[in-house]
Design a protein around this motif. Structure first.
Motif, PDB file in Angstrom:
ATOM      1  N   PRO A 330      -6.217  -1.689  -4.674  1.00  0.00           N
ATOM      2  CA  PRO A 330      -6.028  -0.357  -3.709  1.00  0.00           C
ATOM      3  C   PRO A 330      -5.801  -1.295  -1.927  1.00  0.00           C
ATOM      4  O   PRO A 330      -6.315  -2.334  -1.937  1.00  0.00           O
ATOM      5  N   ALA A 331      -5.301  -0.154  -1.106  1.00  0.00           N
ATOM      6  CA  ALA A 331      -5.489  -0.801   0.212  1.00  0.00           C
ATOM      7  C   ALA A 331      -6.817  -0.829   0.758  1.00  0.00           C
ATOM      8  O   ALA A 331      -7.736  -0.002   0.306  1.00  0.00           O
ATOM      9  N   GLY A 332      -6.962  -1.927   1.946  1.00  0.00           N
ATOM     10  CA  GLY A 332      -8.153  -1.590   2.566  1.00  0.00           C
ATOM     11  C   GLY A 332      -8.179  -1.869   3.767  1.00  0.00           C
ATOM     12  O   GLY A 332      -6.950  -1.708   4.544  1.00  0.00           O
ATOM     13  N   GLN A 333      -9.363  -2.188   4.683  1.00  0.00           N
ATOM     14  CA  GLN A 333      -9.297  -2.219   5.966  1.00  0.00           C
ATOM     15  C   GLN A 333      -8.514  -3.444   6.279  1.00  0.00           C
ATOM     16  O   GLN A 333      -8.741  -4.569   5.789  1.00  0.00           O
ATOM     17  N   GLY A 357      -0.105   4.315  -4.440  1.00  0.00           N
ATOM     18  CA  GLY A 357      -1.624   4.184  -4.093  1.00  0.00           C
ATOM     19  C   GLY A 357      -1.490   4.874  -2.710  1.00  0.00           C
ATOM     20  O   GLY A 357      -0.670   4.698  -1.738  1.00  0.00           O
ATOM     21  N   ALA A 358      -2.777   5.496  -2.392  1.00  0.00           N
ATOM     22  CA  ALA A 358      -3.020   5.997  -1.055  1.00  0.00           C
ATOM     23  C   ALA A 358      -3.240   4.872   0.049  1.00  0.00           C
ATOM     24  O   ALA A 358      -3.592   3.968  -0.220  1.00  0.00           O
ATOM     25  N   GLY A 359      -2.937   5.284   1.471  1.00  0.00           N
ATOM     26  CA  GLY A 359      -3.215   4.257   2.564  1.00  0.00           C
ATOM     27  C   GLY A 359      -4.569   4.491   2.703  1.00  0.00           C
ATOM     28  O   GLY A 359      -5.169   5.351   2.380  1.00  0.00           O
ATOM     29  N   ASP A 360      -5.240   3.409   3.133  1.00  0.00           N
ATOM     30  CA  ASP A 360      -6.534   3.361   3.852  1.00  0.00           C
ATOM     31  C   ASP A 360      -6.758   3.840   5.038  1.00  0.00           C
ATOM     32  O   ASP A 360      -5.899   3.939   5.729  1.00  0.00           O
ATOM     33  N   GLY A 503      -1.696  -0.269   3.926  1.00  0.00           N
ATOM     34  CA  GLY A 503      -0.788   0.639   3.237  1.00  0.00           C
ATOM     35  C   GLY A 503      -0.880   0.764   1.709  1.00  0.00           C
ATOM     36  O   GLY A 503      -1.175  -0.407   1.166  1.00  0.00           O
ATOM     37  N   GLY A 504      -0.700   1.762   1.298  1.00  0.00           N
ATOM     38  CA  GLY A 504      -0.929   1.931  -0.041  1.00  0.00           C
ATOM     39  C   GLY A 504       0.138   1.117  -0.910  1.00  0.00           C
ATOM     40  O   GLY A 504       1.220   0.887  -0.520  1.00  0.00           O
ATOM     41  N   ALA A 505       0.226   0.823  -2.129  1.00  0.00           N
ATOM     42  CA  ALA A 505       1.108  -0.090  -2.972  1.00  0.00           C
ATOM     43  C   ALA A 505       1.508   0.786  -3.990  1.00  0.00           C
ATOM     44  O   ALA A 505       1.018   1.727  -4.576  1.00  0.00           O
ATOM     45  N   CYS A 506       2.696   0.426  -4.652  1.00  0.00           N
ATOM     46  CA  CYS A 506       3.412   0.919  -6.037  1.00  0.00           C
ATOM     47  C   CYS A 506       4.083  -0.092  -6.708  1.00  0.00           C
ATOM     48  O   CYS A 506       3.736  -1.024  -7.280  1.00  0.00           O
ATOM     49  N   GLY A 507       5.529  -0.123  -6.563  1.00  0.00           N
ATOM     50  CA  GLY A 507       6.249  -1.314  -6.963  1.00  0.00           C
ATOM     51  C   GLY A 507       6.267  -2.406  -5.884  1.00  0.00           C
ATOM     52  O   GLY A 507       5.809  -3.565  -5.979  1.00  0.00           O
ATOM     53  N   GLY A 508       6.104  -2.103  -4.554  1.00  0.00           N
ATOM     54  CA  GLY A 508       6.006  -3.064  -3.395  1.00  0.00           C
ATOM     55  C   GLY A 508       4.592  -2.817  -2.957  1.00  0.00           C
ATOM     56  O   GLY A 508       3.912  -1.974  -3.057  1.00  0.00           O
ATOM     57  N   ASN A 509       4.275  -3.983  -2.363  1.00  0.00           N
ATOM     58  CA  ASN A 509       2.962  -4.157  -1.765  1.00  0.00           C
ATOM     59  C   ASN A 509       2.944  -3.378  -0.324  1.00  0.00           C
ATOM     60  O   ASN A 509       4.016  -3.197   0.413  1.00  0.00           O
ATOM     61  N   GLY A 510       1.819  -2.864  -0.016  1.00  0.00           N
ATOM     62  CA  GLY A 510       1.562  -2.277   1.196  1.00  0.00           C
ATOM     63  C   GLY A 510       1.348  -3.183   2.567  1.00  0.00           C
ATOM     64  O   GLY A 510       1.014  -4.241   2.271  1.00  0.00           O
TER      65      GLY A 510
END
Length: 548
Positions: A330-333, A357-360, A503-510
């Motif tokens: 997941p995304a973090g601080q 994934g959702a953004g932090d 930022g959240g991720a899916c195929g690419g990184n946040g």
């Protein structure tokens, strides 16, 4: 020359006092000291820290005048010479010189003549030099010096001659008994004994061979019919549905939102809640929840006025950790989420309810919302799938929201892009757009205009688009969009900065949030966008097998 032995270091000082004088001039209270320094009876060469002080007694007593210090004073082959001055120290009384080498005092103190030089009183002209006085009595012997180090052990002397043989000792104790000797030869065989009684009954022998087969009896009556077995699993073509819901159409100008109860009630009342249609035509706007699978035994068409929107699948719960969706982390601080590898992304199946994934977001900022991750949609058609020019299927991540305020508020991260899976037994044509784009990071806000600042949020990672067909696939790469979301604007300063969220991720990184406090020596790093996701196209005779 007077000899002094140093107790601690074992160094030997030998010195002599000499008067520094001119023949007809008054003498100052100074003299030249010449010494010899040895360590373990070897002359010392190098520099040593030396101090010289006068005392009014051989031991104890009071120091007369100041201490003369000579740090790092040169010593060559054990010899050194130094001028010493003790103004006002010589008043006709006996004095003793205390010498210290590298902080260690030498013992005993060395007596200094009560009148080392002729001194003139008052300020008159000096008279003629007097005759040399008689030699004084020999002073008492100095104290015994410390015992020198023990010399090395000498070599072993030769072995002495062998002495005469001593008397014979007493008889020793009885020795152990010797080992047993070998056995004697075998004796002759004795006479045969009498015959023994009869043995027990032997075991029963094996069963004889089976006799020939008898004649077959008459056939019995047929039994009753058994119960029908359970239905076997559907074949692979069942992936496209059975068409039981009939045709499905969203007319131009209409919006049908299946994420709401009212929208669900519409299709449920029409008997279409199974989502297994014959043909699907979207000319208006259709909104479906993440995880939806649309099946058609015929064709699926998104016309030039049609839009199919996939709702987000990974929401911001408000005070918990962001939902990672299908991403690896997941995304973090500060740091963005970690997206799937290429092989993992290519093997996705329509069995998950979430995708991007959702953004932090900074939990201390209640008004800030992290971007929600894009949802997942699957379309399966035994016929063709067409997205006409002007039509679109959107499964995008949403942007981070920072409404601002009167304080420094860091930007939240954008949501990761979603997933679009399309399988067709016919062909796939895309003249419109398929979008699974990451959301934009929220901006950092310096709400109070102070010296501090705030970093922007990282952009969401790009999503995944997978097209599988038994026929042709006509889709330009520029119309299949899986871009990462842009980074949020930084409101940084040269002082302290609150870090933006990833930022959240899916195929690419946040992307990472902007961060750094220059006042603490940490250079500010700007927020970064998310990286792009994946697009897969595959032609195979059995598209359904890649998604089952």
């Amino acid at each position: 020359m007077t000899s002094l032995r140093r107790r601690v270091l074992g160094a030997l000082i030998a010195g002599a006092l000499a008067v520094s004088a001119a023949e007809a001039a008054p003498q100052g209270q100074s003299f030249t000291y010449q010494g010899q320094l040895r360590n373990n009876n070897q002359p010392v060469t190098g520099t040593r820290n030396l101090t010289f002080a006068l005392f009014d007694a051989a031991t104890g007593g009071l120091q007369v005048g100041s201490t003369v210090t000579a740090n790092a004073y040169p010593v060559l082959d054990g010899l050194f010479t130094i001028d010493l001055a003790f103004p006002g120290a010589f008043d006709g009384q006996q004095r003793w010189l205390q010498i210290t080498v590298d902080g260690q005092p030498l013992s005993p103190r060395q007596p200094v003549s009560a009148a080392p030089v002729a001194q003139y009183a008052l300020s008159g002209n000096p008279g003629a030099t007097g005759a040399t006085g008689a030699t004084g009595a020999t002073g008492p012997a100095g104290a015994q010096g410390a015992t020198g180090a023990t010399g090395q052990i000498g070599a072993t002397g030769p072995t002495g001659a062998t002495g005469t043989t001593g008397a014979t000792g007493a008889t020793g104790t009885q020795g152990d008994v010797g080992a047993t000797g070998s056995a004697g030869p075998q004796g002759s065989t004795g006479p045969t004994g009498p015959t023994g009684p009869a043995g027990a009954q032997g075991a029963t022998g094996n069963t004889g061979a089976t006799g020939p087969q008898g004649e077959i009896g008459p056939t019995g009556a047929q039994g009753a019919q058994g119960a029908q077995g359970p239905q076997g699993p559907s074949g692979a073509l069942g992936f496209y549905g059975d068409g039981s819901a009939g045709a499905f159409n969203v007319p131009f100008g209409n919006t049908l939102d299946l994420t709401t109860v009212s929208g669900f009630n519409v299709i449920s009342g029409q008997g279409k809640a199974t989502l297994q249609f014959t043909d699907i035509t979207i000319s208006g706007t259709l909104i479906v929840p993440s995880g939806t699978v649309l099946r058609a035994t015929g064709n699926v068409t998104i016309t030039g006025t049609g839009t199919l929107i996939v709702a987000s699948g990974a929401a911001d719960s408000g005070n918990g950790a962001p939902n990672p969706g299908i991403s690896l982390a997941p995304a973090g601080q500060i740091h963005g989420g970690i997206g799937l590898g290429a092989l993992q992304a290519s093997q996705l199946r329509p069995t998950v309810p979430t995708a991007g994934g959702a953004g932090d977001r900074n939990l201390s900022q209640g008004t800030v919302n992290g971007g929600e991750g894009g949802g997942i949609l699957t379309i399966a058609a035994r016929g063709t799938v067409t997205v006409s020019a002007g039509g679109a299927i959107n499964a995008n991540g949403s942007s981070g929201i920072n409404p601002g305020g009167a304080t420094d508020i860091p930007g939240p991260g954008g949501g990761g892009g979603g997933v679009i899976l399309i399988a067709s037994q016919g062909s796939i044509t895309v003249n419109g757009f398929l979008r699974a784009v990451g959301g934009t990071g929220g901006p950092g806000v310096n709400g109070n205009g102070g010296a501090g600042g705030a970093g922007g949020g990282g952009g969401g990672g790009g999503g995944i688009i997978k097209l599988v067909s038994a026929g042709t696939i006509n889709a330009a790469g520029s119309q299949l969009l899986v871009n990462g979301g842009a980074a949020g604007t930084d409101a940084s300063s040269t002082s302290t900065n609150q870090a933006g969220s990833g930022g959240g991720a899916c195929g690419g990184n946040g992307g990472n949030g902007g961060n750094g406090n220059p006042v603490a020596g940490q250079a500010f790093t700007a927020a970064t966008p998310g990286t792009a996701g994946y697009v897969f196209t595959l032609v195979t005779p059995t598209p359904e097998n890649t998604l089952l």
